[in-house]
Design a protein around this motif. Structure first.
Motif, PDB file in Angstrom:
ATOM      1  N   SER A 597      41.608 -30.368 -32.678  1.00  0.00           N
ATOM      2  CA  SER A 597      41.601 -31.587 -33.495  1.00  0.00           C
ATOM      3  C   SER A 597      42.911 -31.751 -34.256  1.00  0.00           C
ATOM      4  CB  SER A 597      40.417 -31.565 -34.478  1.00  0.00           C
ATOM      5  OG  SER A 597      39.187 -31.560 -33.789  1.00  0.00           O
ATOM      6  N   ALA A 598      43.454 -30.647 -34.740  1.00  0.00           N
ATOM      7  CA  ALA A 598      44.733 -30.707 -35.460  1.00  0.00           C
ATOM      8  C   ALA A 598      45.845 -31.178 -34.537  1.00  0.00           C
ATOM      9  CB  ALA A 598      45.062 -29.339 -36.048  1.00  0.00           C
ATOM     10  N   LEU A 599      45.827 -30.715 -33.295  1.00  0.00           N
ATOM     11  CA  LEU A 599      46.850 -31.140 -32.335  1.00  0.00           C
ATOM     12  C   LEU A 599      46.679 -32.615 -31.959  1.00  0.00           C
ATOM     13  CD1 LEU A 599      46.835 -27.975 -30.059  1.00  0.00           C
ATOM     14  CD2 LEU A 599      48.756 -28.776 -31.452  1.00  0.00           C
ATOM     15  N   LEU A 600      45.472 -33.116 -32.072  1.00  0.00           N
ATOM     16  CA  LEU A 600      45.219 -34.534 -31.789  1.00  0.00           C
ATOM     17  C   LEU A 600      45.503 -35.424 -32.995  1.00  0.00           C
ATOM     18  CD1 LEU A 600      41.863 -34.216 -29.801  1.00  0.00           C
ATOM     19  CD2 LEU A 600      44.092 -34.899 -28.871  1.00  0.00           C
ATOM     20  N   GLY A 601      45.775 -34.811 -34.151  1.00  0.00           N
ATOM     21  CA  GLY A 601      46.020 -35.596 -35.360  1.00  0.00           C
ATOM     22  C   GLY A 601      44.756 -36.018 -36.063  1.00  0.00           C
ATOM     23  N   GLU A 602      43.634 -35.380 -35.744  1.00  0.00           N
ATOM     24  CA  GLU A 602      42.348 -35.757 -36.321  1.00  0.00           C
ATOM     25  C   GLU A 602      42.098 -35.100 -37.675  1.00  0.00           C
ATOM     26  OE1 GLU A 602      39.988 -37.904 -35.050  1.00  0.00           O
ATOM     27  OE2 GLU A 602      41.427 -38.431 -33.494  1.00  0.00           O
ATOM     28  N   MET A 603      42.890 -34.086 -38.020  1.00  0.00           N
ATOM     29  CA  MET A 603      42.681 -33.375 -39.276  1.00  0.00           C
ATOM     30  C   MET A 603      43.752 -33.757 -40.297  1.00  0.00           C
ATOM     31  SD  MET A 603      41.495 -29.580 -38.066  1.00  0.00           S
ATOM     32  CE  MET A 603      40.870 -29.170 -39.679  1.00  0.00           C
ATOM     33  N   ASP A 604      43.469 -33.444 -41.532  1.00  0.00           N
ATOM     34  CA  ASP A 604      44.416 -33.701 -42.617  1.00  0.00           C
ATOM     35  C   ASP A 604      45.435 -32.560 -42.650  1.00  0.00           C
ATOM     36  OD1 ASP A 604      45.655 -34.713 -44.842  1.00  0.00           O
ATOM     37  OD2 ASP A 604      44.286 -33.723 -46.244  1.00  0.00           O
ATOM     38  N   LYS A 605      46.678 -32.893 -42.380  1.00  0.00           N
ATOM     39  CA  LYS A 605      47.731 -31.865 -42.358  1.00  0.00           C
ATOM     40  C   LYS A 605      48.249 -31.666 -43.779  1.00  0.00           C
ATOM     41  CE  LYS A 605      51.817 -32.851 -40.801  1.00  0.00           C
ATOM     42  NZ  LYS A 605      52.905 -33.248 -39.899  1.00  0.00           N
ATOM     43  N   ARG A 606      47.968 -30.488 -44.332  1.00  0.00           N
ATOM     44  CA  ARG A 606      48.431 -30.189 -45.688  1.00  0.00           C
ATOM     45  C   ARG A 606      49.938 -29.927 -45.699  1.00  0.00           C
ATOM     46  NH1 ARG A 606      44.377 -28.390 -49.156  1.00  0.00           N
ATOM     47  NH2 ARG A 606      42.483 -29.580 -48.730  1.00  0.00           N
ATOM     48  N   ASN A 607      50.378 -29.123 -44.766  1.00  0.00           N
ATOM     49  CA  ASN A 607      51.808 -28.869 -44.639  1.00  0.00           C
ATOM     50  C   ASN A 607      52.085 -28.345 -43.239  1.00  0.00           C
ATOM     51  OD1 ASN A 607      51.397 -25.902 -44.730  1.00  0.00           O
ATOM     52  ND2 ASN A 607      50.913 -26.295 -46.888  1.00  0.00           N
ATOM     53  N   GLY A 608      53.373 -28.217 -42.916  1.00  0.00           N
ATOM     54  CA  GLY A 608      53.752 -27.737 -41.607  1.00  0.00           C
ATOM     55  C   GLY A 608      54.175 -28.866 -40.687  1.00  0.00           C
ATOM     56  N   TYR A 609      54.409 -28.523 -39.444  1.00  0.00           N
ATOM     57  CA  TYR A 609      54.886 -29.478 -38.437  1.00  0.00           C
ATOM     58  C   TYR A 609      54.049 -29.341 -37.174  1.00  0.00           C
ATOM     59  CZ  TYR A 609      57.818 -31.445 -34.736  1.00  0.00           C
ATOM     60  OH  TYR A 609      58.273 -32.158 -33.655  1.00  0.00           O
ATOM     61  N   VAL A 610      53.702 -30.465 -36.583  1.00  0.00           N
ATOM     62  CA  VAL A 610      52.970 -30.490 -35.314  1.00  0.00           C
ATOM     63  C   VAL A 610      53.715 -31.419 -34.368  1.00  0.00           C
ATOM     64  CG1 VAL A 610      50.796 -30.980 -34.142  1.00  0.00           C
ATOM     65  CG2 VAL A 610      50.770 -30.145 -36.497  1.00  0.00           C
ATOM     66  N   GLY A 611      54.009 -30.953 -33.201  1.00  0.00           N
ATOM     67  CA  GLY A 611      54.685 -31.775 -32.202  1.00  0.00           C
ATOM     68  C   GLY A 611      54.015 -31.638 -30.849  1.00  0.00           C
ATOM     69  N   VAL A 612      53.743 -32.764 -30.204  1.00  0.00           N
ATOM     70  CA  VAL A 612      53.159 -32.786 -28.858  1.00  0.00           C
ATOM     71  C   VAL A 612      53.994 -33.760 -28.036  1.00  0.00           C
ATOM     72  CG1 VAL A 612      51.155 -33.299 -27.431  1.00  0.00           C
ATOM     73  CG2 VAL A 612      50.839 -32.280 -29.697  1.00  0.00           C
ATOM     74  N   LYS A 613      54.629 -33.251 -26.999  1.00  0.00           N
ATOM     75  CA  LYS A 613      55.525 -34.065 -26.188  1.00  0.00           C
ATOM     76  C   LYS A 613      54.758 -34.667 -25.012  1.00  0.00           C
ATOM     77  CE  LYS A 613      59.612 -32.396 -25.495  1.00  0.00           C
ATOM     78  NZ  LYS A 613      60.732 -31.576 -24.964  1.00  0.00           N
ATOM     79  N   GLY A 614      54.810 -35.982 -24.887  1.00  0.00           N
ATOM     80  CA  GLY A 614      54.186 -36.647 -23.749  1.00  0.00           C
ATOM     81  C   GLY A 614      52.778 -37.125 -24.031  1.00  0.00           C
ATOM     82  N   SER A 615      52.155 -37.675 -22.991  1.00  0.00           N
ATOM     83  CA  SER A 615      50.800 -38.220 -23.102  1.00  0.00           C
ATOM     84  C   SER A 615      49.774 -37.107 -23.143  1.00  0.00           C
ATOM     85  CB  SER A 615      50.509 -39.158 -21.935  1.00  0.00           C
ATOM     86  OG  SER A 615      50.656 -38.477 -20.706  1.00  0.00           O
ATOM     87  N   VAL A 616      48.596 -37.427 -23.674  1.00  0.00           N
ATOM     88  CA  VAL A 616      47.561 -36.417 -23.922  1.00  0.00           C
ATOM     89  C   VAL A 616      46.258 -36.829 -23.239  1.00  0.00           C
ATOM     90  CG1 VAL A 616      46.085 -35.426 -25.720  1.00  0.00           C
ATOM     91  CG2 VAL A 616      48.539 -35.639 -26.101  1.00  0.00           C
ATOM     92  N   ALA A 617      45.562 -35.855 -22.685  1.00  0.00           N
ATOM     93  CA  ALA A 617      44.187 -36.031 -22.212  1.00  0.00           C
ATOM     94  C   ALA A 617      43.326 -35.012 -22.938  1.00  0.00           C
ATOM     95  CB  ALA A 617      44.095 -35.838 -20.702  1.00  0.00           C
ATOM     96  N   TYR A 618      42.091 -35.417 -23.234  1.00  0.00           N
ATOM     97  CA  TYR A 618      41.247 -34.599 -24.103  1.00  0.00           C
ATOM     98  C   TYR A 618      39.846 -34.509 -23.522  1.00  0.00           C
ATOM     99  CZ  TYR A 618      38.440 -33.539 -28.316  1.00  0.00           C
ATOM    100  OH  TYR A 618      37.551 -33.001 -29.224  1.00  0.00           O
ATOM    101  N   VAL A 619      39.348 -33.287 -23.420  1.00  0.00           N
ATOM    102  CA  VAL A 619      37.959 -33.048 -22.998  1.00  0.00           C
ATOM    103  C   VAL A 619      37.236 -32.417 -24.180  1.00  0.00           C
ATOM    104  CG1 VAL A 619      36.426 -31.915 -21.354  1.00  0.00           C
ATOM    105  CG2 VAL A 619      38.687 -32.706 -20.614  1.00  0.00           C
ATOM    106  N   PRO A 620      36.395 -33.178 -24.895  1.00  0.00           N
ATOM    107  CA  PRO A 620      35.727 -32.631 -26.079  1.00  0.00           C
ATOM    108  C   PRO A 620      34.641 -31.635 -25.707  1.00  0.00           C
ATOM    109  CG  PRO A 620      34.957 -34.852 -25.650  1.00  0.00           C
ATOM    110  CD  PRO A 620      36.055 -34.588 -24.669  1.00  0.00           C
ATOM    111  N   GLN A 621      34.247 -30.829 -26.685  1.00  0.00           N
ATOM    112  CA  GLN A 621      33.225 -29.812 -26.436  1.00  0.00           C
ATOM    113  C   GLN A 621      31.901 -30.450 -26.057  1.00  0.00           C
ATOM    114  OE1 GLN A 621      32.688 -27.104 -29.682  1.00  0.00           O
ATOM    115  NE2 GLN A 621      31.620 -25.600 -28.451  1.00  0.00           N
ATOM    116  N   GLN A 622      31.560 -31.549 -26.749  1.00  0.00           N
ATOM    117  CA  GLN A 622      30.381 -32.321 -26.380  1.00  0.00           C
ATOM    118  C   GLN A 622      30.871 -33.564 -25.670  1.00  0.00           C
ATOM    119  OE1 GLN A 622      28.329 -32.427 -30.320  1.00  0.00           O
ATOM    120  NE2 GLN A 622      26.639 -31.533 -29.195  1.00  0.00           N
ATOM    121  N   ALA A 623      30.598 -33.649 -24.382  1.00  0.00           N
ATOM    122  CA  ALA A 623      31.159 -34.725 -23.556  1.00  0.00           C
ATOM    123  C   ALA A 623      30.756 -36.093 -24.088  1.00  0.00           C
ATOM    124  CB  ALA A 623      30.685 -34.560 -22.116  1.00  0.00           C
TER     125      ALA A 623
END
Length: 1474
Positions: A597-623
């Protein structure tokens, strides 16, 4: 031209001398007339609409030409008249008349069929809504369908209305930010609103992020939704205000003409033509008023419609941006309420919003005119109205308070209903329906108590506003007579004053209603504004264009679910290179899903850096599965994949370029969906129900994975997709999709998993512990270190992995090996809804033959061996099956009149005695009103004929009796409002209770085929209609009906000749009303039916918002929502036009009554008194409004009672068996042993479908541990449903401790069984409530159950312990923690029989082992039945039950079955266990 030539000739003959203008005028007139006719015909052929200005010009020219025309006619009798001039004048008038008529019917000859005719209608057609005639006629001939309706006008579509409101709302947010930049900021609230920037024909959602708390009360500028509305709709609203102003001014001509008409009847010396002029003047004024008021209402209703469209659009788009914290605060039910109830309130308000200024204006003008009639005496009436104001102020304040509180409870009820419907299966399995039913009824009881308090206030308000005009007139008349002995109440004074007080009655009556609506609208605006200012996800939390070589990067990241809560992940640092496969492992609650979720930007980032290059596909735990076809779920809007004619795309990162069709087929095969498509009735065109209800857990997860693969992204976040599938299916998917030789081999993949067998095959492993990364490295590196990871593997890993590596690779799925794949559970709902008898028999034959070949060969056969037989039988299946693949039933759309039994249900709910009392009160009210008017007429007649001193002798008596009748009016109005409101509240209470009780008692199959949004719509919009709209409609209908009867009676009493025209007018009225009701009723039904998809789509969007944001498909879903809203408004717009169509025609009928009443008064001059004439005409002037309102309120009542019809439909749904059967209640200690016996048991999901279990006979001994296994469709889950009687037997029986379970109540049975379901369902509320909703257990017992469920430490660390609030669906707990809560429930109940439906799929191996130990120790004396997908979990069970095609094939110990080379042996071999 002839006149010009004639005048030239006359001049030439010196007969007459003409000025130069006499020559020019005929030339100009001839040119203008000729050009006008030519242009009109040309414009019509070219499809151009005629000009309204020209129409008015020709109308005025025609009126002006009447004077010279009549003068020319009179001049014929004179001897010196010029015959040629007379003829030319006649021709001139005739030409003007012809052109005027052509302008009346100037619609274009050709126009697109689907386009709304309004765009091409002539000016007159728009004024009288004649363009709507074709639809009215069609609606009368047949029940309208949605395809009979026109498209919306482009200006009303969501794509135009929604973005405009966004723009103005963003401006408000900008003002607020600028205001706050001047002051220091306190706290952090990430809130914003998106704006649309069109770049290369694509709309990008751009976040206007700022650290701003818009809701702070520190004097900063607060964004105003009202101002945004004002900017968007202000101009149109201003036009409607001008029309309303014109109407308000024109209506005061009626009392002036009434005074002149009464004066005419009293003065016999006046010529008759005066009376005719007055009569024509009265009807002309009435027609002008009618046209003006209907145009005003039309513009206001269109504004309301556009406002609702804009609100739904902005609310939906906001939902796609809500942060996790905001989503917990704004639940699905609450936001649906914003869309339905709050948006509806704002829409309804727009019709009467101008009463705010129009009402006081009409009151002031009426008082000015009254001053001219009554003089200073009018101040007495004014004083009465002023005295009433503070009382109403108190009432309004209390009504606002009650309305605000009531809406909170409505939200709470809808939220709870949404959760109940989402978890209805769990409620039935646990027999928890009474607890949740009581919760809903408790909230509903508070709602109704508030409604009763509102009813009392409405009755008092109605009392005050009804008595105000009468007391004002009574005191004014009394003071008028008292201040001067020469004053008498003659007919002119009395009835002109009365007509002015009647004008006062409308604003005084509507003012409290409008104020109430404004109060409710303020509450709604406040709620919507609060929602729009809710925190949003931070668009900059993840850098999508990092300037690094790594594909995924986190540097010292700390994350929490909201700003106020403690961090869930601390000091996270990781780097993933392009093309790497990284596994994320850890115990339950360690933060694995949170990291994704943090990598998807779904969480509140208190500090630090997150970078994801390119398009994303996501398979959640509960489909997350949409209510769409299976193909649409996989392609997810990327491509239609409908055939080979589509454009091809180069998938360069794969081995070779593939077109999308080939790629789609390859994905289906790789994700083990091939056999599922062949089983499904319509293949990949089969409709999948809400939340994938007709797919098993494994199938849903494989569809979710196929969607991700087809998306062809750069980075794949896979949140434990393999836990829901069997081990050999998991192995196949890992090899063919995720692993180093799979379809995603060149992609960057982050895989959360509990499967240790996959870890040696990944590039890197990240170990999480307590929200921190404890270890990172390859499998070999971590094993060499000998730390926690290696110890964990040493303890829990077995030799399976080595054996699996040595096993010959088995092709588990493909187009050539149908039915060789097991799934996580039966395709229960597939069989329930889609498979007919013939299909199932063929499939059974095919399954049987495959199993036979399988057993005979001692293992799995290749596709080549089975292919011929499979293909032949599949051809037969496809030939005989229904290929539509529909699952969800179409919402029932009634046609024709609302059936009497529906009305009877409502009247019975109101109460027969209450209905009779209401009718009597209404009759008494109308009788007192007519009596007061007749008494006043008789009084004024005396003053017309008697001397002043004679008439004043009876003044006290006259005034006293008049006051008494007035008191009766006020008293009966109070009783009428109170009784109707209280009766309707009682009715809605009973109707809601009946529907709610039946919904809880409806079989589970009803919820499988009925979208949740549709049911929620009944409990929100339809219940709201019953609560607030229907009582008002009934009250207004009754009042208008008796008023119309009273008016007709008074007019016929005054002028008997009126009886001549009453019959044809009545017939015309009836015909128009019938045409209208048939059409509008069906339009209302269409509108109601098309609303449900809006809410269903919205609910579906919220449940999958993380996936939508990950794939960046927000815009597509917004467009889907807009199309559904537009389709709904396409049904709503004709409905509001039908109201205007009816109203203008009823106005014409009412104006005819006014004209004939005036005409007969003129003709009866000399035989009719001024008092009777005044009485007749003053009542006739009211008929237009009353007739209009009567039909409208009658139809509104019938339309609103459709809500009763829709609720009754669910109240009459088939019920399941009784919850309690007192005659057969088993002993309280039952079952004491836990013995299960099946005796030739068979069952089907409903009549007409094939058996899903056939002749099952077996005994399960007390305390025995039995595992149930079988391939897809074998009947495993069916057996569980049968045990809990979610499906009833078609033959045979099930006995528990020698008691036939079909003979006892459902709750008597279900409370004595315990199940741990595959999908853990939690409800919003305390943790304690989720464990023990009936408060049956002590805190010690609950803590003990949490201890054995391995949750005690976790709960102990929570601030509120057992009172910790679970979010909707338990979203603030991990899936594994939710599963442990379900285990704790089972430990609390601790019945003799425990059923496990793959209860450990979502937990890690360590937790799985702990759960298995708990089950073995805590349930050692219980009978345990486990549906197993991980065969290793049941290998130590006492016996294994193997089901195949609904039949019991094997039932022995695991060792014995393996020894026999059985079906179970083949399954164990596939899983690598033997």
């Amino acid at each position: 031209m002839f006149q010009l030539f004639y005048r030239v000739y006359q001049t030439d003959q010196n007969a007459v001398t003409y000025t130069i203008s006499s020559y020019v005028t005929p030339l100009i007139i001839a040119y203008v007339l000729g050009l006008s006719i030519v242009m009109l015909i040309y414009s019509r052929k070219k499809g151009q609409v005629s000009s309204g200005v020209l129409f008015l010009f020709w109308l005025l020219l025609l009126v002006c030409a009447i004077v010279p025309f009549t003068a020319s006619i009179r001049s014929v009798s004179q001897t010196n008249s010029d015959a040629f001039e007379y003829v030319t004048t006649f021709i001139y008038f005739a030409l003007i008349f012809i052109i005027f008529c052509l302008n009346m019917f100037a619609e274009p000859k050709y126009r697109p069929k689907e386009c709304c005719p309004e765009s091409y209608a002539s000016f007159l057609s728009k004024l009288f809504f004649n363009w709507f005639n074709p639809l009215i006629l069609l609606g009368y001939k047949k029940a309208l369908e949605s395809n009979d309706l026109w498209k919306l006008n482009e200006i009303d579509e969501s794509k135009n209305v929604g973005p405009t409101l966004h723009q103005y709302w963003n401006e408000e947010l900008g003002k607020s930010r600028k205001s706050m930049q001047k002051h220091p900021l306190h706290g952090y609230v990430n809130e914003a609103m998106e704006e649309h920037n069109i770049v290369e024909d694509k709309v990008a959602l751009v976040q206007m992020k700022s650290e701003v708390d818009y809701t702070s009360n520190d004097g900063h500028y607060k964004p105003s939704l009202v101002k945004a509305f004002g900017k968007q709709f202000g101009k149109t609203l201003l036009v409607s205000c001008l029309i309303k102003l014109f109407n308000d001014l024109v209506q005061f001509l009626s009392p002036i003409l009434l005074s002149a008409m009464i004066g005419f009847t009293l003065d016999l010396s006046l010529p008759m033509w005066h009376g005719y002029v007055f009569a024509v003047g009265m009807v002309t004024v009435a027609m002008i008023k009618a046209v003006a008021i209907q145009q005003y209402f039309h513009k206001c209703t269109v504004i309301g419609m556009q406002m609702r469209t804009a609100l739904v659009s902005i609310i939906y788009e906001k939902a796609l941006l809500l942060s996790n914290a905001a989503r917990q605060e704004s639940t699905v039910g609450e936001i649906v309420n914003l869309m339905s109830t709050d948006a509806q309130r704002l829409m309804d308000l727009m019709t009467y919003i101008n009463i705010v200024w129009s009402g006081p204006l009409q009151i002031i003008l009426a008082l000015v005119f009254l001053w001219q009639v009554l003089g200073i005496a009018v101040l007495a009436g004014l004083a009465v109205m002023i005295i009433v104001i503070p009382f109403n102020g108190v009432i309004i304040k209390n009504m606002k308070k009650i309305s605000t509180e009531n809406m909170k409870y409505k939200d709470k009820r809808i939220k709870l209903m949404n959760e109940i419907l989402n978890g209805i299966k769990v409620l039935k399995l646990y027999a928890w329906e009474p607890s949740f039913e009581e919760q809903v009824l408790t909230i509903r009881k508070i709602e109704l108590n508030l409604s009763r308090r509102m009813a009392y206030l409405k009755a008092i308000s109605s009392f005050l506003y009804t008595c105000s005009p009468f007391i004002a007139s009574f005191t004014s008349f009394g003071l008028y007579l008292a201040i001067d002995p020469n004053n008498v109440l003659d007919s002119q004074t009395a009835f002109v004053s009365l007509s002015l007080y009647n004008i006062l009655e409308y604003p005084l009556t509507m003012f409290p209603t409008t104020i109430t609506s404004i109060i409710q609208a303020q509450v709604s605006i406040k709620r919507i504004t609060k929602y729009l200012l809710s925190p949003e996800i931070d668009p900059n939390a993840v850098d999508r264009n990092p300037h690094t070589d790594d594909q995924v990067t986190i540097e010292k990241g700390t994350f929490s679910w909201d700003h106020s809560s403690d961090p869930v992940l601390n000091e996270i640092s990781l780097a993933v290179k392009p093309g790497e496969l990284v596994a994320i492992v850890g115990h339950v609650g360690s933060g694995k899903s949170s990291l994704i979720s943090a990598l998807l930007g779904e969480m509140d980032k208190r500090n630090g850096y997150v970078g994801v290059k390119g398009s994303v596909a996501y398979v959640p735990q509960q489909a997350w599965i949409q209510n769409a076809t299976l193909k649409e779920n996989i392609t997810f809007g990327k491509s239609s994949v409908s055939g080979h004619n589509i454009a091809t795309t180069s998938f360069s990162k794969y081995d070779e370029p593939l077109d999308e069709v080939e790629f789609y087929e390859k994905i289906v095969k790789a994700t083990a969906l091939g056999s599922d498509l062949e089983i499904l009735q319509a293949g990949d065109q089969t409709e999948i129900g809400e939340k994938g209800i007709n797919l098993s857990g494994g199938q849903k997860q494989r569809v979710s994975l196929a969607r991700a693969v087809f998306n062809d992204a750069d980075v794949y976040f896979l949140d434990d997709p393999l836990s829901a599938v069997d081990s050999h299916i998991g192995k196949h998917i890992f090899e063919k999709v995720i692993g180093k030789r799979g379809l995603l081999k060149n992609k960057t993949r982050l895989l959360v998993t509990h499967g240790v067998q996959y870890l040696p095959h990944v590039d890197c492993i990240i170990v999480l512990e307590g929200g921190r990364i404890s270890e990172v490295g390859t499998y070999d590196e971590l094993m060499k270190r000998g730390e926690d990871f290696s110890k964990f593997l040493d303890e829990y890993a077995t030799k399976q992995d080595d054996q699996q590596e040595k096993e010959e690779e088995v092709e588990v799925v493909g187009g050539d090996d149908l039915f060789s794949v097991s799934s996580t559970s039966d395709d229960v709902l597939l069989e329930r809804n889609n498979v007919d008898v013939t299909d199932e028999i063929i499939k059974d034959e095919l399954r049987h033959s495959i199993r036979k070949l399988y057993i005979q060969g001692g293992g799995c056969k290749t596709g080549a061996t089975l292919k011929p037989k499979r293909e032949n039988m599949l051809k037969k299946i496809k030939k005989e099956s229904n290929k539509d693949g529909k699952l969800t039933d179409t919402e029932t759309l009634q046609i024709g009149s609302v059936k009497f039994d529906v009305i009877a249900v409502y009247l019975k709910a109101v109460g027969p005695l209450m209905c009779i009392v209401i009718l009597i009160v209404e009759m008494l009210f109308q009788a007192s009103k007519i009596s007061a008017s007749v008494w006043l007429s008789d009084w004024s007649e005396d003053d017309d004929t008697l001397q002043v001193n004679q008439s004043r002798l009876k003044t006290d008596l006259r005034l006293g009796v008049y006051g008494m009748f007035g008191f009766f009016q006020v008293f009966f109005t109070f009783l009428d409002t109170l009784f109707i409101t209280m009766g309707c509240i009682h009715a809605t209470k009973l109707v809601h209770e009946k529907v709610l009780m039946n919904i809880f008692r409806t079989p589970i199959r009803f919820f499988d085929t009925t979208p949740i949004g549709r049911i929620i719509n009944r409990f929100s919009k339809d219940v709201y209609t019953l609560d607030e709209m229907l009582p008002l409609s009934i009250k207004n209908m009754m009042e208008c009906m008796w008023n119309c009867v009273g008016i007709i009676v008074v007019i016929m009493y005054s002028t008997v000749q009126f009886g001549i025209v009453i019959v044809p007018i009545g017939v015309l009225y009836f015909v128009i009303q019938r045409f209208y009701v048939r059409t509008s009723r069906q339009l209302k039904r269409l509108e109601s039916v098309t609303q449900s998809p809006i809410y269903s789509h919205f609910s579906e969007t919220l449940s999958g918002v993380s996936s939508i944001r990950a794939y960046q498909h927000q815009r597509r879903f917004i467009l889907d929502s807009e199309s559904k809203v537009d389709f709904n408004q396409r049904c709503y717009y004709p409905n509001i036009i039908s109201n205007r169509w009816l109203a203008i025609r009823l106005d014409v009928i009412g104006n005819a009554i006014v004209f004939f009443a005036a005409l007969f008064a003129v003709l009866s001059r000399g035989t009719i008194s001024g008092g009777l004439a005044g009485l007749s005409l003053s009542y006739a002037l009211q008929i237009t409004i009353m007739l209009n309102w009567m039909v409208r309120q009658t139809s509104e009542t019938e339309i609103h009672i459709v809500a009763v019809e829709r609720l009754k439909e669910y109240a009459d749904e088939e019920k399941e068996a009784a919850w309690e059967i007192h005659e057969t209640v088993p002993p309280s200690e039952w079952p004491m042993k836990g013995e299960l016996r099946f005796e030739k048991y068979s069952t089907r999901y409903r009549e007409g479908l094939n058996l899903v279990l056939r002749n099952i006979s077996c005994d399960i001994r007390p305390g025995e541990k039995v595992g149930i296994v079988g391939r897809t469709g074998a009947g495993k889950s069916s057996l569980t449903l049968a045990l809990f009687r979610l499906i009833e037997p078609a033959g045979g029986r099930i006995l528990i401790d020698d008691i036939d379970i079909s003979t006892i109540g459902l709750h008597n049975l279900r409370r004595k069984l315990t199940i741990i379901p595959q999908d853990p369902v939690l409800f919003s509320g305390s943790l304690r409530m989720n464990l023990d909703p009936f408060d049956l257990y002590s805190d010690d017992e609950i803590w003990d159950s949490l201890h054995h469920a391995h949750l005690k430490d976790f709960v102990s660390e929570l601030p509120d312990k057992l009172e910790h609030l679970c979010a909707e669906g338990g979203d603030n707990l991990s899936v594994g923690q939710r599963q442990l809560v379900c285990l704790a429930r089972a430990l609390l109940r601790k019945t003799k029989i425990l059923v496990l439906d793959e209860a450990t799929a979502a937990v890690d191996l360590k937790t799985d082992d702990l759960i298995q130990q708990t089950i073995r120790t805590q349930f050692r004396e219980c009978t345990v039945v486990t549906i197993a997908h991980r065969l290793n979990t049941i290998m130590d069970y006492d016996r294994i039950m193997v089901l195949d095609a609904g039949e019991l094939k094997e039932f022995e110990s695991p060792a014995q079955l393996i020894k026999q080379q059985s079906i179970f042996y083949g399954m164990a071999k596939d899983a690598g266990l033997v």
